[in-house]
Scaffold this motif. Structure first.
Motif, PDB file in Angstrom:
ATOM      1  N   UNK A  67       0.221 -14.195 -16.946  1.00  0.00           N
ATOM      2  CA  UNK A  67       0.461 -13.200 -15.741  1.00  0.00           C
ATOM      3  C   UNK A  67       1.905 -12.956 -15.530  1.00  0.00           C
ATOM      4  N   UNK A  68       2.854 -14.016 -15.741  1.00  0.00           N
ATOM      5  CA  UNK A  68       4.178 -13.969 -15.674  1.00  0.00           C
ATOM      6  C   UNK A  68       4.720 -12.887 -16.760  1.00  0.00           C
ATOM      7  N   UNK A  69       4.125 -13.098 -17.869  1.00  0.00           N
ATOM      8  CA  UNK A  69       4.667 -12.078 -18.856  1.00  0.00           C
ATOM      9  C   UNK A  69       4.110 -10.495 -18.509  1.00  0.00           C
ATOM     10  N   UNK A  70       3.163 -10.280 -18.035  1.00  0.00           N
ATOM     11  CA  UNK A  70       2.739  -8.893 -17.628  1.00  0.00           C
ATOM     12  C   UNK A  70       3.528  -8.386 -16.322  1.00  0.00           C
ATOM     13  N   UNK A  71       3.691  -9.396 -15.277  1.00  0.00           N
ATOM     14  CA  UNK A  71       4.325  -8.795 -14.153  1.00  0.00           C
ATOM     15  C   UNK A  71       5.915  -8.931 -14.181  1.00  0.00           C
ATOM     16  N   UNK A  72       6.485  -9.660 -15.065  1.00  0.00           N
ATOM     17  CA  UNK A  72       7.945  -9.995 -15.150  1.00  0.00           C
ATOM     18  C   UNK A  72       8.190 -10.024 -16.765  1.00  0.00           C
ATOM     19  N   UNK A  73       7.992  -9.045 -17.553  1.00  0.00           N
ATOM     20  CA  UNK A  73       8.413  -9.171 -18.775  1.00  0.00           C
ATOM     21  C   UNK A  73       9.539  -9.916 -19.223  1.00  0.00           C
ATOM     22  N   UNK A  74       9.454 -10.475 -20.266  1.00  0.00           N
ATOM     23  CA  UNK A  74      10.870 -11.384 -20.778  1.00  0.00           C
ATOM     24  C   UNK A  74      11.252 -12.593 -20.114  1.00  0.00           C
ATOM     25  N   UNK A  75      10.728 -12.840 -18.781  1.00  0.00           N
ATOM     26  CA  UNK A  75      11.165 -13.873 -18.059  1.00  0.00           C
ATOM     27  C   UNK A  75      10.807 -15.304 -18.694  1.00  0.00           C
ATOM     28  N   UNK A  76       9.762 -15.160 -19.378  1.00  0.00           N
ATOM     29  CA  UNK A  76       9.666 -16.660 -20.173  1.00  0.00           C
ATOM     30  C   UNK A  76      10.728 -16.911 -21.255  1.00  0.00           C
ATOM     31  N   UNK A  77      11.073 -15.982 -22.038  1.00  0.00           N
ATOM     32  CA  UNK A  77      12.034 -15.939 -22.926  1.00  0.00           C
ATOM     33  C   UNK A  77      13.584 -16.194 -22.388  1.00  0.00           C
ATOM     34  N   UNK A  78      13.810 -15.605 -21.462  1.00  0.00           N
ATOM     35  CA  UNK A  78      15.366 -15.723 -20.929  1.00  0.00           C
ATOM     36  C   UNK A  78      15.417 -16.862 -19.987  1.00  0.00           C
ATOM     37  N   UNK A  79      14.375 -17.453 -19.498  1.00  0.00           N
ATOM     38  CA  UNK A  79      14.721 -18.607 -18.627  1.00  0.00           C
ATOM     39  C   UNK A  79      14.995 -18.224 -17.362  1.00  0.00           C
ATOM     40  N   UNK A  80      14.914 -19.086 -16.349  1.00  0.00           N
ATOM     41  CA  UNK A  80      15.111 -18.844 -15.151  1.00  0.00           C
ATOM     42  C   UNK A  80      15.605 -20.163 -14.246  1.00  0.00           C
ATOM     43  N   UNK A  81      16.331 -20.151 -13.238  1.00  0.00           N
ATOM     44  CA  UNK A  81      16.514 -21.213 -12.301  1.00  0.00           C
ATOM     45  C   UNK A  81      15.661 -21.457 -11.133  1.00  0.00           C
TER      46      UNK A  81
END
Length: 83
Positions: A67-81
């Motif tokens: 779901x994260x990859x579909x709705x926020x592409x790339x978010x899991x590869x770039x990381x987040x705070x």
């Protein structure tokens, strides 16, 4: 009643099945690539929302990552705070 949604079905087959369901559960599991069926399910739910209809999509573990990859592409590869 649980109805299995094939990750390898065509998009047309997936859409025809989604029209008969009340929602989708994307479960956890091993780490296969993001299936088209997950993407089609989310798109179907977003379209339903534009018609003020409810079509819930729940992701558990790997399903949530999809779901994260579909709705926020790339978010899991770039990381987040997280803070």
């Amino acid at each position: 009643v649980a109805v299995p949604l094939s990750y390898v079905a065509s998009n047309t087959t997936t859409l025809n099945l989604l029209k008969q369901l009340d929602g989708v559960l994307l479960p956890g599991g091993s780490n296969p690539p993001l299936p088209d069926a997950a993407r089609v399910s989310v798109e179907y739910a977003l379209e339903a929302a534009t018609r003020n209809e409810s079509f819930p999509v729940w992701g558990t573990c790997l399903g949530f990552e999809w779901l994260v990859e579909i709705l926020a592409p790339g978010a899991l590869q770039t990381g987040f705070d997280a803070e």
